[in-house]
Write a protein that holds these residues in place. Structure first.
Motif, short mmCIF file in Angstrom:
data_model
loop_
_atom_site.label_atom_id
_atom_site.label_comp_id
_atom_site.label_asym_id
_atom_site.label_seq_id
_atom_site.Cartn_x
_atom_site.Cartn_y
_atom_site.Cartn_z
N GLU A 130 24.63 -0.32 -86.93
CA GLU A 130 25.63 -0.35 -87.99
C GLU A 130 26.83 -1.18 -87.63
N HIS B 156 31.83 8.10 -86.55
CA HIS B 156 30.93 7.48 -87.52
C HIS B 156 31.03 8.21 -88.85
N GLU C 245 29.08 9.29 -91.08
CA GLU C 245 28.32 10.50 -91.41
C GLU C 245 28.82 11.72 -90.65
N CYS D 78 22.50 5.97 -86.95
CA CYS D 78 22.30 5.53 -85.57
C CYS D 78 21.70 6.66 -84.73
N CYS E 132 24.18 9.58 -83.94
CA CYS E 132 24.44 10.49 -85.06
C CYS E 132 23.20 11.34 -85.34
ZN ZN Z 1 26.20 6.86 -85.91
#
Ligand code: ZN
Ligand code: ZN
Length: 645
Positions: free
Chosen positions: A566, A577, A579, A605, A608
């Motif tokens: 990302e 991040h 999320e 990712c 995450c």
């Molecule tokens: Zn992530």
């Protein structure tokens, strides 16, 4: 969502025999023209089946000779929800010496179905649109104002704007519909200035003029202009609202579309079915579950019949918002299912990792004598891939053509490459790519790359990574992928090389954005976002989460830090991040046990992903994340994707 229409033409009364008409047109019936017209205008607007019955009555009663009846019948076919231009043209073919009205209905339905070529063919001319003019003049229809607007529409849809314009400027009578058709034509071809000039010079504008401008401007991506005009209008009709909402949705402005839809509700304007299904599409893409549920409730409250299109839009919305159970309920209760309804449900199950159920439903579909199409097979093959059913998948690929006559396309091969790759059969996957009958696309190579990463084949990963970069040099994700492959191997020089290339080519990365729907309001988070009113609480919660996870053995995945897929990743930012922020927000604002649903614009990712797995266990929550590639159902420390995405 797919919106293919049915195409069975076998039980069309005219299809029986060409001489069928002459045998049945003896006027033996007592039915009056009015009765027939009433029948066509009322009963037949909803169902093709009823329409065909009425068609038979028209033939038997002899009223088919009546141009007004024949034209109305054509119109009913053209307007039928499962309309198919083939029906219309076939019926048209049998109309003896069609008059202006019949011609006009036919031309108009061709244009409505975007079948300009056919329209010209029907008018007996080749693709030189100019010749239709001669034809029209020969038939003496030139002065007819209705056919004039159809002709403008047709010329314009060929891009023959000057010729279209001649109809307006020929000094003969013109009505506002002709002007609107011209505006529409200009905007279709992106000539915004000409459209504006014409619009401004119009002495007499009607709502249609505004609507043409609004929908055209929106189609050209001029949302601000469209919106300005929309806001200026004091008198809006249902089409005005639909135009702007649909424009926003097609342009990907889901948030704006939903806002206007809410305004529409406040003004108590009843949306048509078409708007409802397009708003459902916005909800699906935006993950706006509450709004989608509201529409579902609205449909029930107003006893609006769930036809195949609307029902499928509902299924799609529930699937994309991660509510498979609700999608299933809608599917089960739909009275009329088309192939695209089955596809939506089968595809939904497959996407959510419920491969077995998807395959079972496919067999049910066959038992119910529904013919699968190529989209069905994409879903089935991807279900097989997720379930590791190698033999069955290969069998399906073979049978597609033999049993169902559907030639496998690149998407189908992509699924099978994925299937083989997931099962660790990398050589077979590569072999399939080199033997498939068409050029492999990026998705096919992408599937192979996923498999290489999973099974640790660095040599092949690198090769495929480079191919992908060559194929899509504008796609920032491709650079990130290749760079990630190198980073995992600790090949920092190569990483630097990829970054340099990216910089030289001026490739920019997209920021990661995650959204979460809370009580009908969609909250949006970007990495390191400080703009949310609850920002302090969210960051505190995040600290708390990370501490708890660490006690469970979580440690941030270092290779992600360097250069993530990302490109959100910087060492300090890994834990912020988008999320993760959205999940923290969800944990704060929902009751224990509530499922958290998140939509992310990029791929999740690795860090995450593993953090979310643990969160689902530690906080006892189901978390559903829809990323750019697939769905992840996190539950009790596991994810439905089996760590393969
Ligand atoms: Zn992530
Ligand atoms: Zn997952």
């Amino acid at each position: 969502m797919s919106t293919t229409t049915t195409s069975s033409t076998t039980n069309l009364p005219h299809n029986v025999k060409p001489d069928h008409l002459s045998k049945t047109n003896i006027p033996t019936s007592e039915l009056s023209q009015k009765t027939i017209l009433d029948l066509l205008n009322t009963k037949c607007t909803t169902s093709l089946h009823l329409l065909k019955q009425a068609h038979a009555v028209v033939l038997k009663s002899g009223h088919f000779q009546d141009h007004y009846v024949a034209g109305t019948l054509l119109k009913s076919y053209a307007n039928s929800p499962s309309s198919n231009l083939n029906f219309v043209s076939k019926v048209f073919y049998y109309v003896p010496r069609p008059n202006v009205f019949v011609w006009n209905v036919m031309l108009k339905s061709c244009l409505d179905h975007n079948e300009t070529w056919k329209a010209c063919n029907i008018a007996g001319v080749d693709k030189e649109g100019l010749q239709i003019h001669t034809h029209v003049v020969k038939l003496g229809l030139h002065g007819d104002i209705h056919i004039k607007s159809s002709a403008i529409q047709m010329y314009a849809s060929f891009g023959l704007l000057m010729d279209a314009r001649q109809f307006l400027d020929d000094g003969q009578e013109c009505d506002v519909i002709c002007w609107n058709a011209m505006i529409d034509g200009y905007l279709k071809w992106g000539d915004i200035e000409a459209a504006k000039e014409l619009f401004n010079s119009m002495v007499e504008k009607n709502i249609g003029s505004y609507n043409a401008m609004i929908s055209g401007l929106a189609k050209c991506g001029r949302f601000d202009d469209a919106r300005k005009l929309f806001d200026e209008m004091s008198d809006k009709n249902e089409i005005t609202w639909s135009s702007i909402i649909d424009g926003y949705i097609k342009g990907g402005y889901y948030k704006e579309a939903l806002e206007v839809f809410n305004q529409m509700q406040n003004q108590e304007i009843r949306p048509r079915k078409f708007v409802l299904s397009s708003v459902l599409c916005a909800c699906a893409n935006f993950g706006a579950l509450d709004q989608g549920r509201w529409i579902h409730a609205y449909l029930k409250r107003n006893s609006i019949n769930l036809d195949a299109v609307l029902g499928t839009a509902l299924i799609d919305m529930y699937v994309k918002c991660g509510c498979l159970d609700m999608a299933w309920e809608v599917f089960e209760n739909m009275k009329k299912k088309e192939v695209f309804s089955w596809n939506a449900m089968i595809g939904g199950l497959a996407m959510h990792g419920r491969a077995g159920d998807a395959i079972e439903l496919f067999f049910k579909m066959l038992r119910e004598r529904m013919t699968p199409d190529k989209i069905t097979f994409v879903s089935i093959l991807s279900a097989c891939a997720h379930a590791g059913m190698v033999d069955r998948g290969l069998e399906v690929l073979d049978n597609m053509k033999i049993t169902f006559g559907i030639e496998p396309e690149v998407e189908h091969y992509g699924c099978v490459v994925d299937l083989l790759g997931r099962a660790g059969l990398l050589t077979e996957a590569e072999e399939l790519i080199s033997t498939m009958p068409m050029e492999p696309n990026a998705a096919v190579w992408g599937a192979l790359l996923g498999a290489c990463k999973k099974h640790g084949n660095i040599e092949l990963s690198e090769r495929v990574g480079k191919i992908l970069l060559e194929m899509e040099p504008e796609n920032s994700g491709r650079y990130a992928l290749l760079s990630n492959i190198y980073a995992k191997e600790g090949r920092w020089d190569d990483v630097a090389e990829v970054r340099k290339l990216m910089k030289e080519r001026g490739i920019k990365t997209n920021p990661g954005i995650s959204t979460i729907d809370l009580n009908g309001i969609v909250h949006e988070f970007k990495m390191g976002d400080g703009s949310h009113p609850q920002v302090k609480e969210i960051y505190l919660m995040l600290e708390k989460i990370i501490d708890k996870l660490k006690m469970e053995g979580y440690s941030p995945i270092a290779s992600q830090v360097l250069f993530d897929i990302e490109e959100e990743d910087k060492e300090t930012a890994l834990k912020y991040h988008s999320e993760k922020l959205a999940i923290a927000f969800g944990l704060i604002n929902t009751n224990p046990g509530t499922t958290i649903r998140i939509v992310k614009n990029l791929r999740v990712c690795e860090d995450c992903h593993s953090a979310t797995k643990l969160i689902s266990k530690v906080f006892e929550r189901d978390i559903i994340v829809r990323d750019r590639v697939r769905y992840h159902h996190f539950r009790n420390g596991k994810c439905s994707c089996n760590d393969f995405w």
